[in-house]
Design a protein around this motif. Sequence first.
Motif, mmCIF file in Angstrom:
data_model
loop_
_atom_site.group_PDB
_atom_site.id
_atom_site.type_symbol
_atom_site.label_atom_id
_atom_site.label_comp_id
_atom_site.label_asym_id
_atom_site.label_seq_id
_atom_site.Cartn_x
_atom_site.Cartn_y
_atom_site.Cartn_z
ATOM 1 N N ALA A 1 0.415 5.839 8.972
ATOM 2 C CA ALA A 1 -0.343 5.083 7.969
ATOM 3 C C ALA A 1 0.374 5.061 6.626
ATOM 4 N N ASP A 2 1.176 6.088 6.348
ATOM 5 C CA ASP A 2 1.910 6.128 5.079
ATOM 6 C C ASP A 2 2.891 4.962 4.996
ATOM 7 N N LEU A 3 3.606 4.707 6.085
ATOM 8 C CA LEU A 3 4.575 3.610 6.094
ATOM 9 C C LEU A 3 3.882 2.260 5.965
ATOM 10 N N SER A 4 2.731 2.122 6.593
ATOM 11 C CA SER A 4 1.979 0.871 6.483
ATOM 12 C C SER A 4 1.460 0.672 5.066
ATOM 13 N N GLU A 5 1.078 1.790 4.422
ATOM 14 C CA GLU A 5 0.514 1.700 3.080
ATOM 15 C C GLU A 5 1.566 1.278 2.063
ATOM 16 N N ILE A 6 2.738 1.880 2.100
ATOM 17 C CA ILE A 6 3.733 1.544 1.079
ATOM 18 C C ILE A 6 4.300 0.140 1.292
ATOM 19 N N GLN A 7 4.148 -0.417 2.501
ATOM 20 C CA GLN A 7 4.633 -1.774 2.734
ATOM 21 C C GLN A 7 3.816 -2.803 1.956
ATOM 22 N N THR A 8 2.652 -2.397 1.450
ATOM 23 C CA THR A 8 1.842 -3.295 0.629
ATOM 24 C C THR A 8 2.363 -3.377 -0.807
ATOM 25 N N LEU A 9 3.230 -2.455 -1.204
ATOM 26 C CA LEU A 9 3.816 -2.506 -2.544
ATOM 27 C C LEU A 9 4.664 -3.759 -2.694
ATOM 28 N N SER A 10 4.641 -4.361 -3.882
ATOM 29 C CA SER A 10 5.412 -5.581 -4.110
ATOM 30 C C SER A 10 6.896 -5.367 -3.880
ATOM 31 N N LEU A 11 7.371 -4.149 -4.037
ATOM 32 C CA LEU A 11 8.787 -3.850 -3.845
ATOM 33 C C LEU A 11 9.221 -4.064 -2.402
ATOM 34 N N PHE A 12 8.333 -3.840 -1.445
ATOM 35 C CA PHE A 12 8.683 -3.918 -0.025
ATOM 36 C C PHE A 12 8.035 -5.091 0.701
ATOM 37 N N ARG A 13 7.185 -5.831 0.025
ATOM 38 C CA ARG A 13 6.319 -6.800 0.696
ATOM 39 C C ARG A 13 7.087 -7.976 1.303
ATOM 40 N N ASP A 14 8.165 -8.404 0.663
ATOM 41 C CA ASP A 14 8.847 -9.626 1.101
ATOM 42 C C ASP A 14 10.102 -9.378 1.929
ATOM 43 N N MET A 15 10.384 -8.140 2.251
ATOM 44 C CA MET A 15 11.573 -7.868 3.056
ATOM 45 C C MET A 15 11.267 -8.054 4.531
ATOM 46 N N THR A 16 12.293 -8.292 5.331
ATOM 47 C CA THR A 16 12.081 -8.475 6.766
ATOM 48 C C THR A 16 11.689 -7.156 7.413
ATOM 49 N N GLN A 17 11.011 -7.244 8.547
ATOM 50 C CA GLN A 17 10.587 -6.033 9.237
ATOM 51 C C GLN A 17 11.777 -5.186 9.695
ATOM 52 N N PRO A 18 12.862 -5.786 10.253
ATOM 53 C CA PRO A 18 14.025 -4.952 10.610
ATOM 54 C C PRO A 18 14.610 -4.217 9.398
ATOM 55 N N SER A 19 14.649 -4.894 8.241
ATOM 56 C CA SER A 19 15.165 -4.240 7.033
ATOM 57 C C SER A 19 14.250 -3.099 6.609
ATOM 58 N N TYR A 20 12.938 -3.330 6.705
ATOM 59 C CA TYR A 20 11.988 -2.283 6.322
ATOM 60 C C TYR A 20 12.123 -1.063 7.229
ATOM 61 N N GLU A 21 12.291 -1.308 8.516
ATOM 62 C CA GLU A 21 12.459 -0.187 9.453
ATOM 63 C C GLU A 21 13.758 0.559 9.178
ATOM 64 N N ARG A 22 14.814 -0.173 8.831
ATOM 65 C CA ARG A 22 16.082 0.478 8.515
ATOM 66 C C ARG A 22 15.975 1.270 7.211
ATOM 67 N N LEU A 23 15.245 0.715 6.260
ATOM 68 C CA LEU A 23 15.085 1.368 4.966
ATOM 69 C C LEU A 23 14.320 2.676 5.082
ATOM 70 N N THR A 24 13.330 2.711 5.959
ATOM 71 C CA THR A 24 12.430 3.867 6.026
ATOM 72 C C THR A 24 12.753 4.840 7.156
ATOM 73 N N ARG A 25 13.883 4.642 7.817
ATOM 74 C CA ARG A 25 14.191 5.529 8.944
ATOM 75 C C ARG A 25 14.426 6.977 8.510
ATOM 76 N N GLY A 26 14.873 7.168 7.267
ATOM 77 C CA GLY A 26 15.169 8.528 6.815
ATOM 78 C C GLY A 26 14.169 9.091 5.831
ATOM 79 N N VAL A 27 13.015 8.436 5.666
ATOM 80 C CA VAL A 27 12.049 8.921 4.680
ATOM 81 C C VAL A 27 11.307 10.145 5.202
#
Length: 268
Positions: free
Chosen positions: A4-30
Amino acid sequence: MKPADLSEIQTLSLFRDMTQPSYERLTRGVYVQHFPAGLTMIRQGDPADFLHILLEGQVELFAGWGDRETTMAVIKPLGTFILAATIRDAPYLMSARTLERSRIMLLPSEDLRQVFQDDRGFANAIVDELAGCYRAVVRHAKGLKLRTSRERIASYLMRQARLAGDVRSYQLPMEKRLLASYLGMTAENLSRALRGLEQDGLKVDGTRVIITDPVRLMKIARLDPLMDGPDPSPTTEAASLPKASAWSPVAAAAPAVTDAVLRTSGEA
């Protein structure tokens, strides 16, 4: 870390418009950590290894020089810090400490910079976020340089009344000592100035602000859109203080702090 944490931060304007593959790559090490209150987690001058995302709690950004220290911003969820140093791979210019028990997500800076190069939507969002921070810092600097301490306090309190929904009574969103530091004064000077404003339409009871005469207080505050905002589009609040919330419903007979009040005070 909870999904749920990853889903929640995806609502931030910083991450909202990026592609899903990019988002998954960005958050793989969080990963997510819990920090106790009063812990300094970032020190100015340290390398910017992570972008921090506040999920729960409250964090103060502050800076020091010699034996002096000042509050730069207070972050509430969901909020990111410190993006500029992360993007530039530069040392942090501010320190950060928790004001209460906090849950924070740490996103590796190297992953962020790689995705920034590849994802146009993410790059545009970062530019917009940094532009918002820059404009907030310029507005704050103008207030510090152009307003007296009395005017800074009045303008801050009137702006918070508007942000809380044009109310006459609200709760300060942070401790008075943090507000004093942010406004460039000591806690003692803030207390004296607040008492001095009682005859000009202001009453402060603990952390409760009561605007008894908005017209008189506005004549001191003289809110200016080029100094007090807001921008036409929402941007980060990471370069300022949290917004206030109404203390209680406004009485029907009490005029709200609206544009009509500005016109009455001759400052519209």
